[in-house]
Design a protein around this motif. Structure first.
Motif, PDB file in Angstrom:
ATOM      1  N   SER A  37       0.826  -1.202   0.000  1.00  0.00           N
ATOM      2  CA  SER A  37       0.000   0.000   0.000  1.00  0.00           C
ATOM      3  C   SER A  37       0.863   1.255   0.000  1.00  0.00           C
ATOM      4  CB  SER A  37      -0.917  -0.004   1.221  1.00  0.00           C
ATOM      5  OG  SER A  37      -1.655   1.198   1.311  1.00  0.00           O
ATOM      6  N   ARG A  38       1.929   1.272   0.811  1.00  0.00           N
ATOM      7  CA  ARG A  38       2.812   2.436   0.849  1.00  0.00           C
ATOM      8  C   ARG A  38       3.584   2.594  -0.456  1.00  0.00           C
ATOM      9  NH1 ARG A  38       0.184   5.248   2.977  1.00  0.00           N
ATOM     10  NH2 ARG A  38       1.826   6.752   2.478  1.00  0.00           N
ATOM     11  N   ILE A  39       3.981   1.487  -1.059  1.00  0.00           N
ATOM     12  CA  ILE A  39       4.663   1.550  -2.357  1.00  0.00           C
ATOM     13  C   ILE A  39       3.751   2.200  -3.389  1.00  0.00           C
ATOM     14  CG2 ILE A  39       5.543   0.164  -4.297  1.00  0.00           C
ATOM     15  CD1 ILE A  39       7.528   0.226  -2.035  1.00  0.00           C
ATOM     16  N   GLN A  40       2.473   1.842  -3.367  1.00  0.00           N
ATOM     17  CA  GLN A  40       1.516   2.434  -4.305  1.00  0.00           C
ATOM     18  C   GLN A  40       1.394   3.939  -4.083  1.00  0.00           C
ATOM     19  OE1 GLN A  40       1.539   0.109  -6.552  1.00  0.00           O
ATOM     20  NE2 GLN A  40      -0.688   0.187  -6.903  1.00  0.00           N
ATOM     21  N   GLU A  41       1.388   4.342  -2.817  1.00  0.00           N
ATOM     22  CA  GLU A  41       1.319   5.779  -2.513  1.00  0.00           C
ATOM     23  C   GLU A  41       2.567   6.508  -3.013  1.00  0.00           C
ATOM     24  OE1 GLU A  41      -1.093   7.609  -1.257  1.00  0.00           O
ATOM     25  OE2 GLU A  41      -2.445   5.894  -1.076  1.00  0.00           O
ATOM     26  N   LEU A  42       3.730   5.891  -2.868  1.00  0.00           N
ATOM     27  CA  LEU A  42       4.975   6.504  -3.352  1.00  0.00           C
ATOM     28  C   LEU A  42       4.973   6.602  -4.865  1.00  0.00           C
ATOM     29  CD1 LEU A  42       7.525   4.783  -0.934  1.00  0.00           C
ATOM     30  CD2 LEU A  42       6.922   7.214  -0.994  1.00  0.00           C
ATOM     31  N   ARG A  43       4.455   5.589  -5.534  1.00  0.00           N
ATOM     32  CA  ARG A  43       4.336   5.651  -6.995  1.00  0.00           C
ATOM     33  C   ARG A  43       3.439   6.809  -7.416  1.00  0.00           C
ATOM     34  NH1 ARG A  43       3.595  -0.891  -7.887  1.00  0.00           N
ATOM     35  NH2 ARG A  43       5.814  -1.376  -8.281  1.00  0.00           N
ATOM     36  N   ALA A  44       2.371   7.031  -6.665  1.00  0.00           N
ATOM     37  CA  ALA A  44       1.461   8.138  -6.983  1.00  0.00           C
ATOM     38  C   ALA A  44       2.152   9.491  -6.855  1.00  0.00           C
ATOM     39  CB  ALA A  44       0.237   8.084  -6.067  1.00  0.00           C
ATOM     40  N   LEU A  45       3.192   9.567  -5.999  1.00  0.00           N
ATOM     41  CA  LEU A  45       3.960  10.807  -5.848  1.00  0.00           C
ATOM     42  C   LEU A  45       4.996  10.994  -6.958  1.00  0.00           C
ATOM     43  CD1 LEU A  45       4.639  10.811  -1.991  1.00  0.00           C
ATOM     44  CD2 LEU A  45       3.127  12.354  -3.265  1.00  0.00           C
ATOM     45  N   GLY A  46       5.186   9.953  -7.787  1.00  0.00           N
ATOM     46  CA  GLY A  46       6.131  10.072  -8.894  1.00  0.00           C
ATOM     47  C   GLY A  46       7.365   9.201  -8.788  1.00  0.00           C
ATOM     48  N   PHE A  47       7.470   8.395  -7.718  1.00  0.00           N
ATOM     49  CA  PHE A  47       8.608   7.482  -7.592  1.00  0.00           C
ATOM     50  C   PHE A  47       8.366   6.266  -8.485  1.00  0.00           C
ATOM     51  CE2 PHE A  47       8.673   9.889  -3.657  1.00  0.00           C
ATOM     52  CZ  PHE A  47      10.018  10.189  -3.520  1.00  0.00           C
ATOM     53  N   GLU A  48       9.334   5.972  -9.327  1.00  0.00           N
ATOM     54  CA  GLU A  48       9.231   4.793 -10.174  1.00  0.00           C
ATOM     55  C   GLU A  48       9.867   3.625  -9.422  1.00  0.00           C
ATOM     56  OE1 GLU A  48      10.734   3.101 -14.529  1.00  0.00           O
ATOM     57  OE2 GLU A  48      10.711   5.275 -14.161  1.00  0.00           O
ATOM     58  N   ILE A  49       9.036   2.716  -8.957  1.00  0.00           N
ATOM     59  CA  ILE A  49       9.485   1.588  -8.138  1.00  0.00           C
ATOM     60  C   ILE A  49       9.107   0.290  -8.846  1.00  0.00           C
ATOM     61  CG2 ILE A  49       9.338   0.444  -5.896  1.00  0.00           C
ATOM     62  CD1 ILE A  49       8.547   3.181  -4.706  1.00  0.00           C
ATOM     63  N   GLU A  50      10.104  -0.486  -9.169  1.00  0.00           N
ATOM     64  CA  GLU A  50       9.895  -1.756  -9.867  1.00  0.00           C
ATOM     65  C   GLU A  50       9.692  -2.867  -8.844  1.00  0.00           C
ATOM     66  OE1 GLU A  50      12.471  -3.289 -13.382  1.00  0.00           O
ATOM     67  OE2 GLU A  50      13.303  -4.204 -11.560  1.00  0.00           O
ATOM     68  N   ALA A  51       8.780  -3.768  -9.142  1.00  0.00           N
ATOM     69  CA  ALA A  51       8.556  -4.931  -8.282  1.00  0.00           C
ATOM     70  C   ALA A  51       8.748  -6.195  -9.102  1.00  0.00           C
ATOM     71  CB  ALA A  51       7.154  -4.894  -7.691  1.00  0.00           C
ATOM     72  N   SER A  52       9.609  -7.100  -8.614  1.00  0.00           N
ATOM     73  CA  SER A  52       9.839  -8.363  -9.321  1.00  0.00           C
ATOM     74  C   SER A  52      10.070  -9.470  -8.310  1.00  0.00           C
ATOM     75  CB  SER A  52      11.044  -8.250 -10.257  1.00  0.00           C
ATOM     76  OG  SER A  52      12.251  -8.330  -9.528  1.00  0.00           O
ATOM     77  N   PRO A  53       9.754 -10.733  -8.690  1.00  0.00           N
ATOM     78  CA  PRO A  53       9.952 -11.843  -7.756  1.00  0.00           C
ATOM     79  C   PRO A  53      11.425 -12.113  -7.453  1.00  0.00           C
ATOM     80  CG  PRO A  53       9.285 -12.639  -9.917  1.00  0.00           C
ATOM     81  CD  PRO A  53       9.119 -11.157  -9.937  1.00  0.00           C
ATOM     82  N   HIS A  54      12.332 -11.663  -8.331  1.00  0.00           N
ATOM     83  CA  HIS A  54      13.757 -11.938  -8.144  1.00  0.00           C
ATOM     84  C   HIS A  54      14.464 -10.869  -7.318  1.00  0.00           C
ATOM     85  CE1 HIS A  54      13.396 -15.243 -10.928  1.00  0.00           C
ATOM     86  NE2 HIS A  54      12.908 -14.432 -11.861  1.00  0.00           N
ATOM     87  N   HIS A  55      14.106  -9.609  -7.550  1.00  0.00           N
ATOM     88  CA  HIS A  55      14.805  -8.503  -6.887  1.00  0.00           C
ATOM     89  C   HIS A  55      13.970  -7.814  -5.813  1.00  0.00           C
ATOM     90  CE1 HIS A  55      18.108  -8.707  -9.766  1.00  0.00           C
ATOM     91  NE2 HIS A  55      17.215  -8.729 -10.735  1.00  0.00           N
ATOM     92  N   GLY A  56      12.714  -8.168  -5.696  1.00  0.00           N
ATOM     93  CA  GLY A  56      11.852  -7.449  -4.769  1.00  0.00           C
ATOM     94  C   GLY A  56      11.553  -6.063  -5.326  1.00  0.00           C
ATOM     95  N   TYR A  57      11.626  -5.063  -4.469  1.00  0.00           N
ATOM     96  CA  TYR A  57      11.365  -3.690  -4.892  1.00  0.00           C
ATOM     97  C   TYR A  57      12.682  -2.986  -5.208  1.00  0.00           C
ATOM     98  CZ  TYR A  57       6.691  -4.366  -2.897  1.00  0.00           C
ATOM     99  OH  TYR A  57       5.423  -4.824  -2.621  1.00  0.00           O
ATOM    100  N   ARG A  58      12.691  -2.287  -6.349  1.00  0.00           N
ATOM    101  CA  ARG A  58      13.867  -1.488  -6.729  1.00  0.00           C
ATOM    102  C   ARG A  58      13.413  -0.075  -7.084  1.00  0.00           C
ATOM    103  NH1 ARG A  58      17.802  -4.340 -10.969  1.00  0.00           N
ATOM    104  NH2 ARG A  58      15.925  -4.250 -12.256  1.00  0.00           N
ATOM    105  N   LEU A  59      14.145   0.901  -6.579  1.00  0.00           N
ATOM    106  CA  LEU A  59      13.856   2.302  -6.889  1.00  0.00           C
ATOM    107  C   LEU A  59      14.559   2.651  -8.194  1.00  0.00           C
ATOM    108  CD1 LEU A  59      12.592   4.997  -6.029  1.00  0.00           C
ATOM    109  CD2 LEU A  59      14.664   5.452  -4.692  1.00  0.00           C
ATOM    110  N   ILE A  60      13.781   2.886  -9.232  1.00  0.00           N
ATOM    111  CA  ILE A  60      14.339   3.153 -10.558  1.00  0.00           C
ATOM    112  C   ILE A  60      14.567   4.644 -10.786  1.00  0.00           C
ATOM    113  CG2 ILE A  60      14.016   2.825 -13.049  1.00  0.00           C
ATOM    114  CD1 ILE A  60      14.329   0.232 -11.386  1.00  0.00           C
ATOM    115  N   ARG A  61      13.602   5.450 -10.376  1.00  0.00           N
ATOM    116  CA  ARG A  61      13.710   6.895 -10.639  1.00  0.00           C
ATOM    117  C   ARG A  61      12.902   7.653  -9.599  1.00  0.00           C
ATOM    118  NH1 ARG A  61      12.240   6.559 -15.362  1.00  0.00           N
ATOM    119  NH2 ARG A  61      14.303   6.385 -16.316  1.00  0.00           N
ATOM    120  N   CYS A  62      13.427   8.827  -9.226  1.00  0.00           N
ATOM    121  CA  CYS A  62      12.732   9.705  -8.285  1.00  0.00           C
ATOM    122  C   CYS A  62      12.176  10.907  -9.035  1.00  0.00           C
ATOM    123  CB  CYS A  62      13.679  10.189  -7.190  1.00  0.00           C
ATOM    124  SG  CYS A  62      14.344   8.872  -6.155  1.00  0.00           S
TER     125      CYS A  62
END
Length: 327
Positions: A37-62
């Motif tokens: 839920s918090r990741i979704q809120e951060l994405r709404a603010l413009g943070f590009e956060i990738e989610a994958s089964p291998h790496h988990g969450y990765r911050l791609i761009r702010c």
């Protein structure tokens, strides 16, 4: 630190390796669903956060926005005072005014006020400071240093050193300090520093340190009368810069150098200032109030004042003024 700041701190620290939702949930003491839920809120603010089964969450761009939680996250564990409380305004008259109000309300030192835009930004002697939205770093810091009022100039000196060094490291530009409070690039102003203090003859109650950095301004953003005098990091580099990353780097450097003067290490700060300064060793003309002085700028004294050897051989101690370097 908020939950979002802690998530962003973990993402910044993990880099390309990423961090799993399970690890984040354990670190934060919340469920994986709450993390999502918090990741979704951060994405709404413009943070590009990738989610994958291998790496988990990765911050791609702010986002190119100043967000207090993001700045907090970038500084986590690396500052002692400056930046432990960060507040960001979309628009305000002057960040110095906000910091002064907080000082009078008893706020502890280290609070930093950023504004994406200032409507009445100011420099020394009441001059206006152009502060367009989303183009620069306009911020003020509340400090309560263990210094005498006569030593307040040390704050300006330390700030100039920290800003000059941090921006040199971030950009590779040949930035210099022009006494008393400007950072220049190839002779044109790119940073202004305004120090306002409250105290009595013996005691310094608080200092508001205002800093304006022309980061991504273009020529058209400056009034016509300033285009030959002012510049921006973007103009000098030929490309835009990451403002949030630059802001975090500046706060870390300012915290380090504030710590140095509070620990009684002003002399080492002054020596570094001299290495960056374009004024020392030059013949200059100074206007101080109604006085006009000419001579050689020789050094800083132990309180941070400029020592000027006049044409008559006298050594004058100058706290502030307008300086012109003579050729």
């Amino acid at each position: 630190m908020t939950t979002d700041a802690r998530i962003l701190a973990a993402l910044h620290a993990a880099g390309n390796a990423g961090v799993s939702g399970a690890d984040l949930a354990e670190q934060l003491g919340i469920t994986r669903a709450a993390v999502w839920s918090r990741i979704q809120e951060l994405r709404a603010l413009g943070f590009e956060i990738e989610a994958s089964p291998h790496h988990g969450y990765r911050l791609i761009r702010c986002p190119d926005r100043l967000i207090a939680d993001d700045l907090w996250a970038r500084l986590a564990g690396r500052i002692r005072c400056i930046g432990r409380d960060i507040r960001v305004f979309a628009c305000t008259s002057s960040t110095n005014d906000v910091a002064e109000k907080l000082a009078l309300e008893g706020a502890r030192e280290g609070v930093v006020i950023f504004a994406e835009e200032q409507t009445r930004g100011r420099g020394r002697l009441g001059r206006s400071w152009v502060s367009p939205a989303g183009k620069g770093l306009w911020f003020s810091i509340l400090l309560r240093p263990p210094l005498r009022t006569t030593e307040a100039t040390q704050i300006t000196v330390a700030a100039a050193v920290a800003v000059c060094r941090a921006l040199r490291q971030a950009t590779g530009l040949p930035l210099e300090i022009k006494w008393p409070n400007d950072i220049t690039c190839r002779g044109r102003k790119v940073v202004g520093i305004l120090t306002e203090m409250s105290g009595d003859p013996d005691t310094l109650h608080h200092v508001v340190l205002g800093i304006g950095v022309d980061v991504n301004l273009e020529q058209r953003d400056f009034p016509a009368e300033l285009r030959g005098l002012a510049t921006s990091l973007r103009i000098e580099l030929g490309q835009p810069l990451d403002r949030p990353a630059l802001a975090a780097g500046l706060l870390e450097a300012l915290d380090q150098d504030y710590r140095r003067i509070c620990d009684g290490e002003f002399r080492s700060v002054a020596e570094e200032w001299a290495r960056y300064c374009s004024t020392l060793g030059r013949h200059v003309t100074l206007v101080v109030g109604s006085r006009r002085l000419s001579g050689r700028a020789e050094a800083l004294d132990d309180s941070g004042a400029l020592l000027l050897r006049t044409e008559h051989g006298l050594l004058e101690r100058i706290i502030g003024g307008d300086v012109t370097t003579e050729t």
